[in-house]
Design a protein around this motif. Structure first.
Motif, PDB file in Angstrom:
ATOM      1  N   VAL B 282       0.836  -1.205   0.000  1.00  0.00           N
ATOM      2  CA  VAL B 282       0.000   0.000   0.000  1.00  0.00           C
ATOM      3  C   VAL B 282       0.865   1.247   0.000  1.00  0.00           C
ATOM      4  N   THR B 283       1.874   1.260   0.873  1.00  0.00           N
ATOM      5  CA  THR B 283       2.718   2.458   0.938  1.00  0.00           C
ATOM      6  C   THR B 283       3.474   2.663  -0.373  1.00  0.00           C
ATOM      7  N   VAL B 284       3.907   1.565  -0.969  1.00  0.00           N
ATOM      8  CA  VAL B 284       4.645   1.703  -2.229  1.00  0.00           C
ATOM      9  C   VAL B 284       3.744   2.296  -3.306  1.00  0.00           C
ATOM     10  N   VAL B 285       2.526   1.741  -3.401  1.00  0.00           N
ATOM     11  CA  VAL B 285       1.581   2.278  -4.390  1.00  0.00           C
ATOM     12  C   VAL B 285       1.344   3.766  -4.137  1.00  0.00           C
ATOM     13  N   GLY B 286       1.139   4.101  -2.871  1.00  0.00           N
ATOM     14  CA  GLY B 286       0.895   5.503  -2.537  1.00  0.00           C
ATOM     15  C   GLY B 286       2.065   6.382  -2.937  1.00  0.00           C
ATOM     16  N   ALA B 287       3.274   5.949  -2.588  1.00  0.00           N
ATOM     17  CA  ALA B 287       4.450   6.765  -2.857  1.00  0.00           C
ATOM     18  C   ALA B 287       4.681   6.925  -4.358  1.00  0.00           C
ATOM     19  N   VAL B 288       4.527   5.819  -5.096  1.00  0.00           N
ATOM     20  CA  VAL B 288       4.747   5.891  -6.546  1.00  0.00           C
ATOM     21  C   VAL B 288       3.715   6.829  -7.190  1.00  0.00           C
ATOM     22  N   THR B 289       2.475   6.670  -6.796  1.00  0.00           N
ATOM     23  CA  THR B 289       1.428   7.490  -7.402  1.00  0.00           C
ATOM     24  C   THR B 289       1.597   8.959  -7.044  1.00  0.00           C
ATOM     25  N   LEU B 290       2.039   9.181  -5.814  1.00  0.00           N
ATOM     26  CA  LEU B 290       2.268  10.544  -5.347  1.00  0.00           C
ATOM     27  C   LEU B 290       3.206  11.285  -6.302  1.00  0.00           C
ATOM     28  N   LEU B 291       4.292  10.604  -6.677  1.00  0.00           N
ATOM     29  CA  LEU B 291       5.239  11.235  -7.607  1.00  0.00           C
ATOM     30  C   LEU B 291       4.681  11.245  -9.033  1.00  0.00           C
ATOM     31  N   PHE B 292       4.103  10.135  -9.413  1.00  0.00           N
ATOM     32  CA  PHE B 292       3.566   9.985 -10.762  1.00  0.00           C
ATOM     33  C   PHE B 292       2.583  11.114 -11.079  1.00  0.00           C
ATOM     34  N   GLY B 293       1.600  11.254 -10.211  1.00  0.00           N
ATOM     35  CA  GLY B 293       0.583  12.283 -10.435  1.00  0.00           C
ATOM     36  C   GLY B 293       1.190  13.674 -10.449  1.00  0.00           C
ATOM     37  N   ALA B 294       2.129  13.900  -9.546  1.00  0.00           N
ATOM     38  CA  ALA B 294       2.728  15.229  -9.458  1.00  0.00           C
ATOM     39  C   ALA B 294       3.507  15.548 -10.734  1.00  0.00           C
ATOM     40  N   ILE B 295       4.240  14.577 -11.251  1.00  0.00           N
ATOM     41  CA  ILE B 295       5.022  14.810 -12.476  1.00  0.00           C
ATOM     42  C   ILE B 295       4.090  15.094 -13.651  1.00  0.00           C
ATOM     43  N   VAL B 296       3.016  14.268 -13.756  1.00  0.00           N
ATOM     44  CA  VAL B 296       2.058  14.492 -14.833  1.00  0.00           C
ATOM     45  C   VAL B 296       1.435  15.887 -14.692  1.00  0.00           C
ATOM     46  N   GLY B 297       1.140  16.243 -13.432  1.00  0.00           N
ATOM     47  CA  GLY B 297       0.514  17.547 -13.181  1.00  0.00           C
ATOM     48  C   GLY B 297       1.383  18.708 -13.646  1.00  0.00           C
ATOM     49  N   CYS B 298       2.713  18.517 -13.619  1.00  0.00           N
ATOM     50  CA  CYS B 298       3.624  19.595 -14.016  1.00  0.00           C
ATOM     51  C   CYS B 298       3.577  19.868 -15.517  1.00  0.00           C
ATOM     52  N   ALA B 299       3.185  18.846 -16.300  1.00  0.00           N
ATOM     53  CA  ALA B 299       3.361  18.950 -17.745  1.00  0.00           C
ATOM     54  C   ALA B 299       2.085  19.306 -18.483  1.00  0.00           C
ATOM     55  N   LYS B 300       0.963  19.247 -17.812  1.00  0.00           N
ATOM     56  CA  LYS B 300      -0.300  19.425 -18.523  1.00  0.00           C
ATOM     57  C   LYS B 300      -0.621  20.901 -18.726  1.00  0.00           C
TER      58      LYS B 300
END
Lengths: 555, 638
Positions: B282-300
């Motif tokens: 659970v923590t791994v999924v959370g941590a990965v998504t946390l970065l994933f979403g943030a990176i995507v958010g920077c580019a849109k």
């Protein structure tokens, strides 16, 4: 034994209705329609009375009737219903009036040109539907194997004519965009047909031959059963209660080999009817070529006799052989589930798509039956009801759609939602039922089958669960392609649902919601019957590792 | 009082029923019916909340049994509700924010001819979401779970005449179904392990089950949570879901539905606490998504998609916190609530901007809007400050606690997770500042090329204007929540004391002092903010996006998730189904026909039979009868 032959009456009424409808003069075809509808509604009333007179949890077979028929062969006219039969008679009686209403104009196209004065296609169409109903009802009612066999086979005849004689005129000619034109002056080729009529004929013959073959093999097994009972009991019998009784007191011992062979004979016929992979290939042809109401009659009503008979005859007569064959049957049904769903995704023809979804769903039903757990079998029996209602709702709306456009090709549609929102909306509800959305009937039965299977065979349960993703795919892709997006050419002037069509769909949708929210009245009928069947096959549900419920109540 | 729990669900359900079956005659008042029933549900929620506050901590759980749903032998599913502090928190969030968004939609959807249906779907969503958080067993929860999925499907595809909307809706449903598969198998495992799937007995006896079972259940629940909460690897639907009308994005795809995964994990705390492997996942999924979403958010450049990336990332924080166990549950939920306020507010602000800009979503065509729509600017700005964790605002209190809890997990895990959470805070500051600057500051980049566009269809010039009151009032209320909720929850740790009886709480041991972490958070925040200002504040924003680095281009394509799915799943799937269709015809059908032919020459007859079918049938029947007679004679002889 009941003094009043309620079961006989329920089966006889539609049969009488069929004769009466067929006898209506050619000019009065509207009278014929209403007469047939009235008979089907009266049958529904009788089915309701059966349900109220039946006591769930009482005797195993109730409202029984028993008369000697062909005494020389031990054939008896024996009727009796258990909870499952009560429910399925109810399903049949509920669906037939809707099938008639939906197919109200299906025979009209054949009326347009009359080769002779006695040309009465409308009368024929409605009489045949009633005849099918009568035969299906008596098949659900009979407790004599031979009596069952006769009607199991005989119902092929009216079905054959319904498929071959009243085929899907709409599907024939995508280029004829206005079905309205047809009502006014149907083109000859739509009636007599060219290549399409051949396909229809092929489908009808294929349906017939497949099922006949199954029937013939079953006949051999029926005779085998007679031989066995004659040897064991001194007199041959086909009576299910008598055989069960004899086995209970230890007077029946079938050798394992004989039991297996006879079981296979029965099962083969039912697997063709159901249909189970790889014996399924007649269904897409038959459902594709038949009109939507007839297709509903095939998949929602007639095919149920096959799965019903597995529960009633295979498991009860041949418990050991059923357990012996279960692993193979489970695998075949699992293949059906996944295979049917994958093929549905790949279809271009709306009705063939529906047919493949039915194959997938029949896989679930058979999986539930042979998982040999309470949840599996109650779920399977409930699945028969839910599949019947949901497929009826979905396919009948699809039929309305197809007849409007004059095509069954998915690519001929697009953007229907914009021009006919009611049609699209009801189609969506039907679609959601098919993909087993919680809140609608099919979810309950599908989940029960899955849980019932999982509790004994975890791996099979998990694989079967993949079907919920596949179901979402085939259902939503179809919806997206036909209903959403820009309005396609040929769709612009599409009319929304008429009152008659709403009367067909509305109650079915209400029923789906009811079955999803409060299925208990139905499971009350099913559970005791399933309990009896499970004790026949000497199976009990796997116990949970930690009985948390007991621990909680003990506190 | 307990009977009112059913009414919470019943009110919006009634609304959905009325609006969806009522027909055209309700068109003129339908939206107010929808608002009214949402408000009724909220009022009942407040009433129950007041009642709950009057009781002591342990006695606060209320139950209400409605009826037996599916009884088959030992499988007993009931329609019964359980309202405890955790559910109550959700009830208030769902109905409160839900009512505000209903009101907002009255203005936003004013010119849509299907506004009545829109409100019907919104009501349906509320009912399903309330069912999800009020159910006392996993199967009923599943009903709500798929119910919100349905509402989401209907609302994403609300403008289904647009192919992109219809595709996005379908995608959301199907990806969610993959998650649902996890949840349904989890229910099955529970049933075979515990003989029930009711919260009470399952959670009470969770520790008696074997480690393998618990880990299995935990991972399956996590799969379900990944689908609904758009966590990696089932995140791909959320960005596309922005095709739905903006109020939908605010309510369903930001404030409530997508947080259902956090609810599921927190609710199943007893299972996860006993299954450390599942917790780690659970923590791994959370941590990965946390970065994933943030990176995507920077580019849109699409304002809604940037916010969607942010939602993904913020829910990643919550999932991460929930995976930390009792040190994190309370903060996961607290962040969920504050996020509900500020993210809903941000989306409503985005909707207000679009409303004033002819539905333009490209931030490169915004700029300088602060003077044209001051209310939107201020409310959006407060939401912005809240989400980046500006000291004193809501997001500061809740996010900071999660970062601390991540460090407090201890060991290398703690350092990694804490570091990721800290880094995420910096990226959050960057992408949100970017959104803020591109939208409200700088030069106006709208109305220029529209006039110059040669030969193209002349777009009407945008005339940015403030939205009507039905829209601004909900934004203002949410802005209040964004500013004060976090602080309010933190006074005397009131939120902690409120939720603790349900979720449990233990204090973790920080490897460094809390002050250091807080200071680090502020530094990271300042860096992110500064970088964004350097790029989008000091320099002019180009109206056409520059090509960008490899990472930027990948991030614009959602880090290639769709490309991956297309290659790995969609294409092979297409080949498979096509191949099977071919095989079914040629092989299976052919084999059966062929067998028939070799057995009895049936195939040949098949062709001839097309004319003489009745006769042939008679022949077959005769054959059967002859067999029967023969058998009987044989029997007589025996």
């Amino acid at each position: 034994m009941s003094s009043f032959p309620l079961l006989t009456l329920t089966a006889a009424l539609p049969a009488v209705g069929a004769i009466a409808t067929a006898a209506v003069p050619a000019a009065r075809r509207t009278t014929a329609k209403w007469l047939a509808l009235a008979f089907s509604l009266a049958t529904l009333v009788l089915a309701g009375i059966i349900a109220t007179r039946f006591t769930p949890g009482g005797a195993r077979y109730q409202l029984t009737e028993s008369h000697a028929w062909i005494a020389d062969f031990g054939v008896r006219y024996e009727l009796g219903v258990d909870g499952i039969a009560v429910v399925l008679i109810g399903l049949t009686a509920v669906l037939v009036p809707f099938v008639m209403l939906a197919g109200w104009h299906d025979a009209d196209v054949l009326e347009a040109h009359r080769p002779n004065r006695n040309w009465r296609p409308t009368q024929g169409f409605f009489a045949l539907i009633l005849l099918v109903e009568a035969m299906v009802v008596i098949a659900f009612e009979s407790t004599d194997v031979f009596l069952f066999y006769i009607f199991f086979e005989a119902m092929l005849i009216p079905m054959y004519f319904l498929i071959g004689g009243f085929g899907d005129r709409a599907g024939a000619h995508g280029e004829d965009e206005q079905s309205k034109q047809w009502r006014e002056a149907p083109p000859m080729r739509a009636v007599v047909g060219d290549g399409r009529a051949k396909q229809r004929s092929y489908a009808a013959v294929k349906f017939l031959l497949y099922n006949l073959l199954g029937g013939l093999i079953m006949l051999a097994a029926v005779i085998g059963l007679y031989v066995v009972t004659a040897n064991q009991l001194g007199h041959g019998t086909f009576s299910l209660p008598q055989i069960l009784q004899a086995r209970a007191v230890g007077r029946m011992h079938i050798s394992a080999v004989a039991e297996r062979w006879i079981f296979l004979g029965f099962f083969f016929a039912f697997a063709v009817k159901a249909p189970l992979w790889p014996l399924h290939t007649w269904l897409p042809n038959a459902m594709g070529e038949a009109t939507a109401p007839v297709a509903v009659l095939i998949t929602a009503v007639v095919d149920k006799v096959g799965t019903f008979a597995m529960l009633r005859y295979c498991l009860q007569l041949f418990p050991n052989a059923s357990n012996w064959a279960a692993p193979v049957i489970l695998v075949l049904s699992l293949i059906s589930i996944v295979y049917g769903a994958l093929l549905a995704i790949g279809q271009r023809d709306i009705k063939r798509l529906v047919a493949y979804t039915s194959i997938s769903h029949f896989g679930f039903i058979i999986l539930g039956i042979f998982a040999m757990t309470s949840q599996g079998q109650s779920g399977a029996a409930l699945y028969m009801v839910n599949h019947g209602v949901s497929t009826a709702a979905w396919l009948l709306v699809a039929g309305f759609l197809i007849s409007r456009r004059g095509s069954r090709l998915i690519t001929d549609f697009g953007g229907v939602q914009k021009v006919a929102p009611l049609l699209a909306g009801t189609f969506l509800v039907g679609s959601l039922a098919i993909l087993s959305l919680p809140g609608l009937g099919p979810f309950v039965s599908e989940f029960l089958v899955l849980v019932g299977t999982f509790s004994r065979y975890p791996v099979l349960g998990v694989i079967a669960t993949f079907a919920i993703v596949l179901a979402a795919l085939y259902v939503l892709i179809l919806y997206q392609r036909t209903m959403t997006g820009p309005v396609k050419a040929g769709i612009e002037s599409m009319k929304d649902l008429r009152l008659r069509e709403l009367v067909v769909v509305g109650p079915l949708i209400a029923l789906l919601i009811f079955l999803g929210v409060y299925p208990k009245p139905i499971t009350n009928y099913l559970n005791p019957a399933v309990k009896d069947t499970l004790s026949d096959v000497h199976k009990s549900d796997p116990a949970p590792q930690i009985n948390a419920v007991a621990k909680e109540t003990a506190k | 009082m307990d009977h009112l729990i059913g009414a919470l669900v019943g009110a919006p359900l009634l609304g959905a029923g009325i609006l969806l079956t009522g027909g055209r005659r309700l068109d003129r008042i339908g939206h107010w019916i929808g608002c009214l029933l949402a408000a009724v549900s909220f009022a009942i929620g407040v009433l129950l909340f007041a009642d709950m506050l009057g009781k002591s901590g342990a006695a606060r759980t209320m139950t209400s049994h409605l009826f037996s749903w599916v009884p088959v032998a030992s499988f007993q599913a009931n329609v019964s509700f359980q309202l405890d502090q955790l559910s109550m928190t959700f009830v208030l969030l769902i109905t409160g924010v839900g009512t505000l968004i209903h009101i907002y939609s009255v203005g936003y959807m004013e010119y849509d001819e299907r506004r009545r249906q829109f409100f019907g779907y919104l009501n349906l969503f509320l009912a399903a979401m309330l069912l999800l958080v009020l159910a006392d067993n996993y199967l009923l929860l599943y009903v709500g779970w798929e119910g919100v999925g349905l509402a989401s499907y209907l609302l994403i595809g609300f403008w289904q005449h647009k192919p992109s909307a219809a595709t996005a809706a379908k995608k959301a449903f199907i990806v969610n179904r993959v998650g649902d598969m996890g949840l349904s198998i989890a229910v099955m495992v529970m049933f075979t392990t515990f003989g029930t799937f009711t919260f009470g007995p399952v959670l009470a006896h969770a520790t008696s089950a074997s480690q393998a079972k618990l880990t299995g259940i935990g991972l399956l629940l996590l799969l379900g949570a990944c689908g609904k909460s758009a966590q990696v690897p089932l995140q791909s639907w959320l960005g596309d879901a922005m095709e739905g009308p903006t109020p939908v994005s605010a309510l369903i795809h930001a404030a409530t539905m997508v947080t259902a995964g956090v609810y599921l994990i927190t609710r199943s705390g007893a299972i996860f606490n006993a299954a450390p492997t599942a917790q780690l996942a659970v923590t791994v999924v959370g941590a990965v998504t946390l970065l994933f979403g943030a990176i995507v958010g920077c580019a849109k450049d699409d304002i809604k998609k940037a916010l969607a990336g942010s939602t993904m990332s913020q829910i990643g924080y919550m999932i991460l916190a929930a995976g930390l166990g009792p040190i994190g549950y309370v903060f996961a939920i607290m962040h969920l609530v504050t996020h509900g306020f500020f993210k809903a507010g941000l989306f409503l602000g985005a909707g207000s901007v679009m409303h004033g800009m002819n539905d333009e979503v490209d931030m490169r065509k915004y700029g300088g809007l602060r003077t044209y729509m001051p209310i939107t600017y201020v409310t959006f700005g407060l939401g912005y400050l809240a989400i980046i964790g500006f000291p004193g605002l809501s997001g500061y209190w809740s996010k900071d606690k999660i970062i601390e809890a991540a460090f407090a997990k201890g060991g290398t895990d703690g350092w990694i997770l804490g570091g990721v959470a800290l880094l995420g805070a910096g990226i959050t500051a960057f992408y949100m500042t970017r959104v803020m600057l591109m939208t409200f500051f700088g030069d106006k980049r709208w109305g220029r090329e529209a006039a110059q566009e040669p030969g193209g269809v002349a777009q009407p010039q945008p005339h940015p204007h403030e939205a009507p009151k039905t829209m601004t009032i909900p934004m203002i209320i949410l802005a209040f929540g964004s500013v004060f909720a976090g602080g309010l929850f933190s006074i005397n740790s009131s939120f902690l004391h409120w939720l603790q009886p349900v979720t449990g709480h233990t204090e973790g041991h920080l490897p460094v002092s809390a002050a250091v972490i807080q200071a680090a958070t502020l530094v990271v925040l300042a860096i992110g903010l500064g970088l964004a200002w350097r790029q989008y504040g000091r320099q002019a924003v180009p109206a056409v996006a520059p090509r960008g680095s490899l990472l930027t281009r990948a991030a614009r394509r959602d880090l290639l998730q769709d490309d991956f799915n297309h290659v790995a799943l969609v294409k092979p799937g297409e080949y498979l189904t096509r191949g099977l269709v071919y095989l079914d015809h040629s092989l299976v059908d052919g084999a059966v026909n062929g067998t028939a032919a070799s057995v009895g020459g049936l195939s040949g007859r098949l062709r001839r039979l097309q004319n003489g079918y009745v006769r042939s049938y008679a022949v077959s029947m005769f054959g059967g009868a002859a067999l029967l007679v023969a058998a009987t004679l044989l029997m007589r002889g025996v």
